[in-house]
Design a protein around this motif. Structure first.
Motif, PDB file in Angstrom:
ATOM      1  N   LEU A 114     -21.442 -43.776  57.902  1.00 37.70           N
ATOM      2  CA  LEU A 114     -20.990 -42.802  56.903  1.00 37.70           C
ATOM      3  C   LEU A 114     -22.177 -42.111  56.258  1.00 37.70           C
ATOM      4  O   LEU A 114     -22.160 -40.903  56.011  1.00 37.70           O
ATOM      5  CB  LEU A 114     -20.139 -43.510  55.839  1.00 37.70           C
ATOM      6  N   ARG A 117     -23.680 -39.431  58.441  1.00 42.03           N
ATOM      7  CA  ARG A 117     -22.901 -38.186  58.427  1.00 42.03           C
ATOM      8  C   ARG A 117     -23.170 -37.396  57.152  1.00 42.03           C
ATOM      9  O   ARG A 117     -23.297 -36.178  57.178  1.00 42.03           O
ATOM     10  CB  ARG A 117     -21.405 -38.504  58.513  1.00 42.03           C
ATOM     11  N   ARG A 118     -23.248 -38.116  56.050  1.00 47.80           N
ATOM     12  CA  ARG A 118     -23.510 -37.420  54.785  1.00 47.80           C
ATOM     13  C   ARG A 118     -24.871 -36.746  54.799  1.00 47.80           C
ATOM     14  O   ARG A 118     -25.022 -35.619  54.335  1.00 47.80           O
ATOM     15  CB  ARG A 118     -23.411 -38.396  53.608  1.00 47.80           C
TER      16      ARG A 118
ATOM     17  N   THR B   2      -8.868 -37.035  54.275  1.00 42.73           N
ATOM     18  CA  THR B   2      -9.986 -37.358  53.374  1.00 42.73           C
ATOM     19  C   THR B   2     -11.259 -36.690  53.878  1.00 42.73           C
ATOM     20  O   THR B   2     -11.375 -36.333  55.047  1.00 42.73           O
ATOM     21  CB  THR B   2     -10.233 -38.871  53.355  1.00 42.73           C
ATOM     22  N   GLU B   4     -13.966 -38.086  54.365  1.00 40.10           N
ATOM     23  CA  GLU B   4     -14.552 -38.967  55.379  1.00 40.10           C
ATOM     24  C   GLU B   4     -13.998 -38.668  56.772  1.00 40.10           C
ATOM     25  O   GLU B   4     -14.745 -38.579  57.738  1.00 40.10           O
ATOM     26  CB  GLU B   4     -14.236 -40.405  54.978  1.00 40.10           C
ATOM     27  N   LYS B   5     -12.693 -38.508  56.823  1.00 40.77           N
ATOM     28  CA  LYS B   5     -12.086 -38.239  58.131  1.00 40.77           C
ATOM     29  C   LYS B   5     -12.434 -36.841  58.632  1.00 40.77           C
ATOM     30  O   LYS B   5     -12.609 -36.628  59.832  1.00 40.77           O
ATOM     31  CB  LYS B   5     -10.565 -38.407  58.052  1.00 40.77           C
ATOM     32  N   ASN B   7     -15.205 -35.322  58.077  1.00 43.67           N
ATOM     33  CA  ASN B   7     -16.561 -35.416  58.618  1.00 43.67           C
ATOM     34  C   ASN B   7     -16.550 -36.020  60.018  1.00 43.67           C
ATOM     35  O   ASN B   7     -17.206 -35.516  60.924  1.00 43.67           O
ATOM     36  CB  ASN B   7     -17.446 -36.271  57.700  1.00 43.67           C
TER      37      ASN B   7
END
Lengths: 145, 145
Positions: A114, A117-118, B2, B4-5, B7
DNA sequence: ATCATAATATTGATATATCAAATAATGATT
DNA sequence: AATCATTATTTGATATATCAATATTATGAT
């Protein structure tokens, strides 16, 4: 710039961005978790989330070749993240189950993924990303005819 | 969905679009020109357009590893598209010159490359493409720290 | 002129991509 | 039940990616 050069630049950026991202992600994963590749993690994660898939379905899901999946699974077994046993009903197939070490690796690695990706998307507006998604999806469509 | 998803979906599309494009492009090139790869053509073209570059500079230009360039050049020499001779002033290097067959291949293949790009980008607005370029450039920047 | 260091390229090892061919098991047909 | 097409996977060959190690040559400092 001419349309032709703009197009060339686009594909250059497409290649370069995915390679930059992969390199950054792999470097971070290797630093923290040693000898496992992003591709291996991707396959492992897919098997955990959809344990009913055949190897071919996994290949489709992660957009890889059948042969690559065979080899990646071999490596995951050798590394102790997967266990391979006889399939109860279809003897062409194998039953592949994730070991506790495999489960553990996936849990450990998730925050790192995660974060990667950020890092990659920092400073990009949500609307811009949405447009980029649309463009990429259209390319997939155009190239899959 | 979301963030997150979204991304995750973005990186999935990034991988998938570049792979779809590469597959489509390679298929068309192979059909028309036989056994040469898009990567080999890219290196050959770079050498023609910037003949003064060292192999390392070529690697940077096409975003490939030094070792890959060595091997790609080997193949281009074997296929008769490049000629390798001693470098006049620096004996660590080689002088690489494109053969008439190489020049010819580049000329022949150019319309096909342009067509592949047009196929991939069909139906995408110029402004959308510009946004996508911006996003990809930012990713490169973010991942290259 | 010598020597350490830098630059250039190659090679080896391992991972993945791709295509084709080979194996093996299954399902369908007769 | 024997045959045949299909399905699931593996293997082999070749290309590319990546990292580390090596070889060779060039350059700069002394």
């Amino acid at each position: 710039m001419t349309a032709e050069k703009l197009n060339a630049t686009f594909f250059y950026l497409l290649e370069k961005s995915i390679k930059s991202y992969r390199q950054m992600a792999q470097r971070n994963i290797s630093d923290e978790f040693g000898s496992i590749t992003v591709d291996q993690l991707l396959v492992l994660q897919t098997m955990r989330d959809q344990p009913e898939l055949t190897q071919q379905q996994i290949a489709v899901a992660v957009f890889k070749d059948f042969a690559s999946i065979t080899r990646i699974i071999d490596l995951l077994v050798r590394k102790g993240f997967l266990k391979r046993s006889d399939h109860p009903t279809d003897r062409r197939r194998f039953e592949l189950t994730i070991t506790p070490e495999g489960e553990d690796m996936l849990v450990q690695v998730r925050p790192r993924i995660l974060k990667n990706r950020r890092i990659a998307l920092e400073g990009i507006e949500e609307e811009e990303l949405a447009v980029a998604r649309k463009v990429l999806a259209r390319i997939v469509e155009n190239c899959s005819q």
